[in-house]
Design an enzyme around this catalytic site. Structure first.
Site, PDB file in Angstrom:
ATOM      1  N   ASP A 181      45.418   9.412 -27.530  1.00  0.00           N
ATOM      2  CA  ASP A 181      45.852   8.239 -28.290  1.00  0.00           C
ATOM      3  C   ASP A 181      45.512   6.919 -27.613  1.00  0.00           C
ATOM      4  O   ASP A 181      45.199   6.866 -26.431  1.00  0.00           O
ATOM      5  CB  ASP A 181      47.378   8.269 -28.457  1.00  0.00           C
ATOM      6  N   ASP A 203      45.097  17.036 -21.198  1.00  0.00           N
ATOM      7  CA  ASP A 203      43.954  16.489 -21.926  1.00  0.00           C
ATOM      8  C   ASP A 203      42.901  15.902 -21.008  1.00  0.00           C
ATOM      9  O   ASP A 203      41.720  16.169 -21.147  1.00  0.00           O
ATOM     10  CB  ASP A 203      44.427  15.440 -22.960  1.00  0.00           C
ATOM     11  N   ILE A 204      43.351  15.098 -20.041  1.00  0.00           N
ATOM     12  CA  ILE A 204      42.365  14.342 -19.257  1.00  0.00           C
ATOM     13  C   ILE A 204      42.923  14.019 -17.873  1.00  0.00           C
ATOM     14  O   ILE A 204      44.127  13.798 -17.723  1.00  0.00           O
ATOM     15  CB  ILE A 204      41.962  13.057 -20.034  1.00  0.00           C
ATOM     16  N   ASP A 225      42.461  11.329 -14.760  1.00  0.00           N
ATOM     17  CA  ASP A 225      41.855  10.053 -14.376  1.00  0.00           C
ATOM     18  C   ASP A 225      42.248   9.755 -12.928  1.00  0.00           C
ATOM     19  O   ASP A 225      41.558  10.167 -11.999  1.00  0.00           O
ATOM     20  CB  ASP A 225      42.334   8.979 -15.361  1.00  0.00           C
ATOM     21  N   GLY A 264      44.747  11.095 -11.419  1.00  0.00           N
ATOM     22  CA  GLY A 264      45.260  12.343 -10.848  1.00  0.00           C
ATOM     23  C   GLY A 264      46.776  12.347 -10.662  1.00  0.00           C
ATOM     24  O   GLY A 264      47.364  13.352 -10.284  1.00  0.00           O
ATOM     25  N   PHE A 295      37.557   4.252 -21.598  1.00  0.00           N
ATOM     26  CA  PHE A 295      38.794   4.640 -22.279  1.00  0.00           C
ATOM     27  C   PHE A 295      38.429   5.333 -23.576  1.00  0.00           C
ATOM     28  O   PHE A 295      37.785   4.756 -24.442  1.00  0.00           O
ATOM     29  CB  PHE A 295      39.707   3.437 -22.539  1.00  0.00           C
TER      30      PHE A 295
HETATM   31  P1  5GP Z   1      46.152  10.096 -14.699  1.00  0.00           P
HETATM   32  O1  5GP Z   1      47.612  10.284 -14.379  1.00  0.00           O
HETATM   33  O2  5GP Z   1      45.253  11.179 -14.132  1.00  0.00           O
HETATM   34  O3  5GP Z   1      45.665   8.700 -14.345  1.00  0.00           O
HETATM   35  O4  5GP Z   1      46.002  10.108 -16.242  1.00  0.00           O
HETATM   36  C1  5GP Z   1      46.341  11.206 -16.952  1.00  0.00           C
HETATM   37  C2  5GP Z   1      46.929  10.856 -18.301  1.00  0.00           C
HETATM   38  O5  5GP Z   1      46.653   9.513 -18.709  1.00  0.00           O
HETATM   39  C3  5GP Z   1      46.290  11.725 -19.323  1.00  0.00           C
HETATM   40  O6  5GP Z   1      47.013  12.922 -19.470  1.00  0.00           O
HETATM   41  C4  5GP Z   1      46.291  10.845 -20.560  1.00  0.00           C
HETATM   42  O7  5GP Z   1      47.494  11.012 -21.257  1.00  0.00           O
HETATM   43  C5  5GP Z   1      46.176   9.438 -20.020  1.00  0.00           C
HETATM   44  N1  5GP Z   1      44.765   8.968 -19.992  1.00  0.00           N
HETATM   45  C6  5GP Z   1      43.939   8.841 -18.930  1.00  0.00           C
HETATM   46  N2  5GP Z   1      42.726   8.391 -19.280  1.00  0.00           N
HETATM   47  C7  5GP Z   1      42.761   8.229 -20.621  1.00  0.00           C
HETATM   48  C8  5GP Z   1      41.791   7.792 -21.609  1.00  0.00           C
HETATM   49  O8  5GP Z   1      40.628   7.452 -21.346  1.00  0.00           O
HETATM   50  N3  5GP Z   1      42.218   7.778 -22.889  1.00  0.00           N
HETATM   51  C9  5GP Z   1      43.468   8.137 -23.267  1.00  0.00           C
HETATM   52  N4  5GP Z   1      43.758   8.065 -24.551  1.00  0.00           N
HETATM   53  N5  5GP Z   1      44.412   8.553 -22.382  1.00  0.00           N
HETATM   54  C10 5GP Z   1      44.056   8.603 -21.073  1.00  0.00           C
HETATM   55 MG    MG Z   2      48.619   8.582 -24.016  1.00  0.00          MG
HETATM   56 MG    MG Z   3      48.153  13.620 -20.897  1.00  0.00          MG
END
Ligand code: 5GP
Ligand code: MG
Ligand code: MG
Length: 205
Positions: free
Chosen positions: A178, A119-120, A122, A124, A171
């Site tokens: 979620d 999904d996203i 952030d 990494g 966020f």
């Molecule tokens: P990372 O590991 O890159 O920091 O974050 C990845 C995961 O954190 C995403 O797959 C997601 O599940 C959650 N996440 C990161 N940023 C957001 C955000 O702004 N909103 C939500 N709901 N989930 C996020």
């Molecule tokens: Mg989540």
């Molecule tokens: Mg995710």
């Protein structure tokens, strides 16, 4: 956008500050993204790996579009799907530890071309853990596809092959994403309001 211009579940009415990407725009972008993916992958067997739960809606929409694209272009190889659950967030912050569940079957990954769909991105961390794990399980080729990429300094840089949208460092929730399991049923991608954050904050923290 003002959320009152769109259909939003009334239980979330006061919990959102603004709408940044509506469902229609997401759908349009996915249609184009499927073409971009097909141009890179071509006619070879492909396993689409859904990173649950956040990407479930993006994933199914992308599978649908890529299936149509491949059929239109008379692909002779199958597209298959697989799922992994990743967890790292507590409220609106990453805990720095990524837990992966359900990716243990070697035979499903070894020698396969895998498109990781999340999904996203952030920090990494999540994507890096997944890539590392499927490399260890013997994946042949790996591509990544993100619905959203936050414009922030990554803790870990990863290959981001296909990105639907770049977004600011806020966020966000909706279209599968979620906040403590709520808002996955919101059709649009929105920024939360302080009221919403306070209302659904987890009681353990
Ligand atoms: P990372 O590991 O890159 O920091 O974050 C990845 C995961 O954190 C995403 O797959 C997601 O599940 C959650 N996440 C990161 N940023 C957001 C955000 O702004 N909103 C939500 N709901 N989930 C996020
Ligand atoms: Mg989540
Ligand atoms: Mg995710």
């Amino acid at each position: 956008y003002d959320t009152s211009l769109f259909l939003v579940p009334s239980c979330y009415k006061d919990d959102l500050k603004s709408l940044i990407i509506c469902e229609g725009l997401i759908k349009d972008r996915i249609r184009k993204l499927a073409r971009e993916i097909h141009e890179s992958v071509g006619d070879q067997p492909l396993v689409m790996l859904c990173v649950l739960k956040g990407s479930y809606r993006f994933f199914t929409a992308l599978v649908d579009e890529l299936t149509i694209t491949r059929a239109d272009l008379t692909c002779s190889t199958p597209l298959t799907v697989d799922f992994v659950r990743a967890m790292s967030y507590e409220d609106t912050e990453t805990t720095g530890k990524v837990q992966l569940v359900g990716l243990s079957n070697l035979e499903e990954v070894r020698g396969q071309n895998i498109l990781v769909v999340d999904d996203i991105i952030d920090s990494g961390l999540t994507l890096s853990r997944i890539i590392h794990t499927i490399k260890e399980l013997g994946a042949a080729k790996i591509w990544t596809c993100l619905m959203l990429s936050k414009r922030v300094k990554r803790r870990i840089e990863n290959q981001e092959d296909f990105v639907a949208f770049n977004i600011p460092d806020k966020f966000i929730v909706g279209y599968g994403l979620d906040y403590n399991q709520k808002f996955r049923d919101l059709n649009h991608i929105c920024v939360m309001s302080p009221t919403g954050i306070a209302k659904y904050k987890s009681r353990s923290s």
